[in-house]
Design a protein around this motif. Sequence first.
Motif, PDB file in Angstrom:
ATOM      1  N   ALA A  88      27.945  48.508  44.524  1.00  0.00           N
ATOM      2  CA  ALA A  88      27.685  47.776  43.275  1.00  0.00           C
ATOM      3  C   ALA A  88      28.503  48.342  42.115  1.00  0.00           C
ATOM      4  O   ALA A  88      29.078  47.578  41.321  1.00  0.00           O
ATOM      5  CB  ALA A  88      26.194  47.825  42.948  1.00  0.00           C
ATOM      6  N   ASP A  89      28.581  49.659  42.006  1.00  0.00           N
ATOM      7  CA  ASP A  89      29.373  50.271  40.941  1.00  0.00           C
ATOM      8  C   ASP A  89      30.857  49.965  41.120  1.00  0.00           C
ATOM      9  O   ASP A  89      31.578  49.681  40.159  1.00  0.00           O
ATOM     10  CB  ASP A  89      29.160  51.785  40.900  1.00  0.00           C
ATOM     11  N   TYR A  90      31.310  50.014  42.362  1.00  0.00           N
ATOM     12  CA  TYR A  90      32.720  49.738  42.638  1.00  0.00           C
ATOM     13  C   TYR A  90      33.041  48.276  42.334  1.00  0.00           C
ATOM     14  O   TYR A  90      34.094  47.961  41.781  1.00  0.00           O
ATOM     15  CB  TYR A  90      33.042  50.091  44.090  1.00  0.00           C
ATOM     16  N   LYS A  91      32.121  47.389  42.657  1.00  0.00           N
ATOM     17  CA  LYS A  91      32.305  45.969  42.370  1.00  0.00           C
ATOM     18  C   LYS A  91      32.458  45.742  40.868  1.00  0.00           C
ATOM     19  O   LYS A  91      33.297  44.942  40.442  1.00  0.00           O
ATOM     20  CB  LYS A  91      31.119  45.166  42.913  1.00  0.00           C
ATOM     21  N   ALA A  92      31.689  46.452  40.059  1.00  0.00           N
ATOM     22  CA  ALA A  92      31.784  46.321  38.599  1.00  0.00           C
ATOM     23  C   ALA A  92      33.162  46.765  38.095  1.00  0.00           C
ATOM     24  O   ALA A  92      33.761  46.116  37.229  1.00  0.00           O
ATOM     25  CB  ALA A  92      30.678  47.125  37.927  1.00  0.00           C
ATOM     26  N   VAL A  93      33.689  47.861  38.648  1.00  0.00           N
ATOM     27  CA  VAL A  93      35.012  48.350  38.266  1.00  0.00           C
ATOM     28  C   VAL A  93      36.082  47.311  38.611  1.00  0.00           C
ATOM     29  O   VAL A  93      36.960  46.998  37.794  1.00  0.00           O
ATOM     30  CB  VAL A  93      35.322  49.695  38.953  1.00  0.00           C
ATOM     31  N   LEU A  94      36.013  46.748  39.819  1.00  0.00           N
ATOM     32  CA  LEU A  94      37.000  45.760  40.239  1.00  0.00           C
ATOM     33  C   LEU A  94      36.884  44.459  39.458  1.00  0.00           C
ATOM     34  O   LEU A  94      37.904  43.829  39.154  1.00  0.00           O
ATOM     35  CB  LEU A  94      36.904  45.495  41.741  1.00  0.00           C
ATOM     36  N   ALA A  95      35.669  44.061  39.119  1.00  0.00           N
ATOM     37  CA  ALA A  95      35.492  42.849  38.314  1.00  0.00           C
ATOM     38  C   ALA A  95      36.172  43.022  36.962  1.00  0.00           C
ATOM     39  O   ALA A  95      36.826  42.092  36.462  1.00  0.00           O
ATOM     40  CB  ALA A  95      34.008  42.535  38.141  1.00  0.00           C
ATOM     41  N   GLU A  96      36.048  44.205  36.390  1.00  0.00           N
ATOM     42  CA  GLU A  96      36.700  44.482  35.107  1.00  0.00           C
ATOM     43  C   GLU A  96      38.225  44.475  35.249  1.00  0.00           C
ATOM     44  O   GLU A  96      38.935  43.914  34.416  1.00  0.00           O
ATOM     45  CB  GLU A  96      36.228  45.827  34.555  1.00  0.00           C
ATOM     46  N   ALA A  97      38.738  45.098  36.312  1.00  0.00           N
ATOM     47  CA  ALA A  97      40.190  45.121  36.547  1.00  0.00           C
ATOM     48  C   ALA A  97      40.724  43.705  36.746  1.00  0.00           C
ATOM     49  O   ALA A  97      41.769  43.346  36.191  1.00  0.00           O
ATOM     50  CB  ALA A  97      40.526  45.986  37.757  1.00  0.00           C
ATOM     51  N   ALA A  98      40.009  42.888  37.510  1.00  0.00           N
ATOM     52  CA  ALA A  98      40.442  41.505  37.742  1.00  0.00           C
ATOM     53  C   ALA A  98      40.442  40.727  36.435  1.00  0.00           C
ATOM     54  O   ALA A  98      41.369  39.951  36.160  1.00  0.00           O
ATOM     55  CB  ALA A  98      39.543  40.836  38.782  1.00  0.00           C
ATOM     56  N   ALA A  99      39.421  40.904  35.615  1.00  0.00           N
ATOM     57  CA  ALA A  99      39.338  40.199  34.335  1.00  0.00           C
ATOM     58  C   ALA A  99      40.437  40.667  33.370  1.00  0.00           C
ATOM     59  O   ALA A  99      41.027  39.856  32.658  1.00  0.00           O
ATOM     60  CB  ALA A  99      37.963  40.406  33.708  1.00  0.00           C
ATOM     61  N   ASP A 100      40.707  41.956  33.364  1.00  0.00           N
ATOM     62  CA  ASP A 100      41.695  42.509  32.430  1.00  0.00           C
ATOM     63  C   ASP A 100      43.137  42.231  32.834  1.00  0.00           C
ATOM     64  O   ASP A 100      43.988  42.021  31.969  1.00  0.00           O
ATOM     65  CB  ASP A 100      41.514  44.027  32.301  1.00  0.00           C
ATOM     66  N   TYR A 101      43.433  42.250  34.144  1.00  0.00           N
ATOM     67  CA  TYR A 101      44.823  42.216  34.584  1.00  0.00           C
ATOM     68  C   TYR A 101      45.191  41.035  35.472  1.00  0.00           C
ATOM     69  O   TYR A 101      46.366  40.754  35.651  1.00  0.00           O
ATOM     70  CB  TYR A 101      45.175  43.515  35.324  1.00  0.00           C
ATOM     71  N   GLY A 102      44.229  40.361  36.079  1.00  0.00           N
ATOM     72  CA  GLY A 102      44.526  39.243  36.966  1.00  0.00           C
ATOM     73  C   GLY A 102      44.977  39.707  38.338  1.00  0.00           C
ATOM     74  O   GLY A 102      45.213  40.895  38.564  1.00  0.00           O
ATOM     75  N   PRO A 103      45.107  38.755  39.268  1.00  0.00           N
ATOM     76  CA  PRO A 103      45.321  39.105  40.672  1.00  0.00           C
ATOM     77  C   PRO A 103      46.765  39.262  41.128  1.00  0.00           C
ATOM     78  O   PRO A 103      46.997  39.661  42.253  1.00  0.00           O
ATOM     79  CB  PRO A 103      44.684  37.911  41.396  1.00  0.00           C
TER      80      PRO A 103
END
Length: 150
Positions: A88-103
């Motif tokens: 769950a914590d890792y998912k939150a980090v990746l969600a932020e990275a995806a939102a900030d930088y895109g895929p």
Amino acid sequence: MDSRTTAIALTAAALLALTACSSSDDDAAPASDSGTPVAEPTVSVPAEHENDDLQAAIAVYTASYFSGDADTAYGMLSKRCQGTTTPADYKAVLAEAAADYGPDHQATDVHAKVSGTRAQVSYKVSGLPKFDQQGQPWALEGDAWRYDAC
């Protein structure tokens, strides 16, 4: 491996194969939509580890990280790293990275120093030089390379 992970891995492998097998009469670097030259993926891995799929693992991990695919990225963490964070914590980090930088950020110019089941990997992240890596640790666990920079 679930079907989504398999699809990402197959896509990464296909892209790597296409890059390695393509040829051109034009010596110029390919250009992005903005006309800026695009870095070609390269890899330097010792011969005894050529078939260990280290470059494919890096490609899949980088793609899943920036696309927010936490299931795939978390599954690619070493056992040691999985012990330092929850899914769950890792998912939150990746969600932020995806939102900030895109895929759309691939690993390019990959170079690895491999010693047994450990690797120190350097590579560039296209479009995001602040995420370029020098000596990032990876571990071969079983028959799969795992991200070990935790």
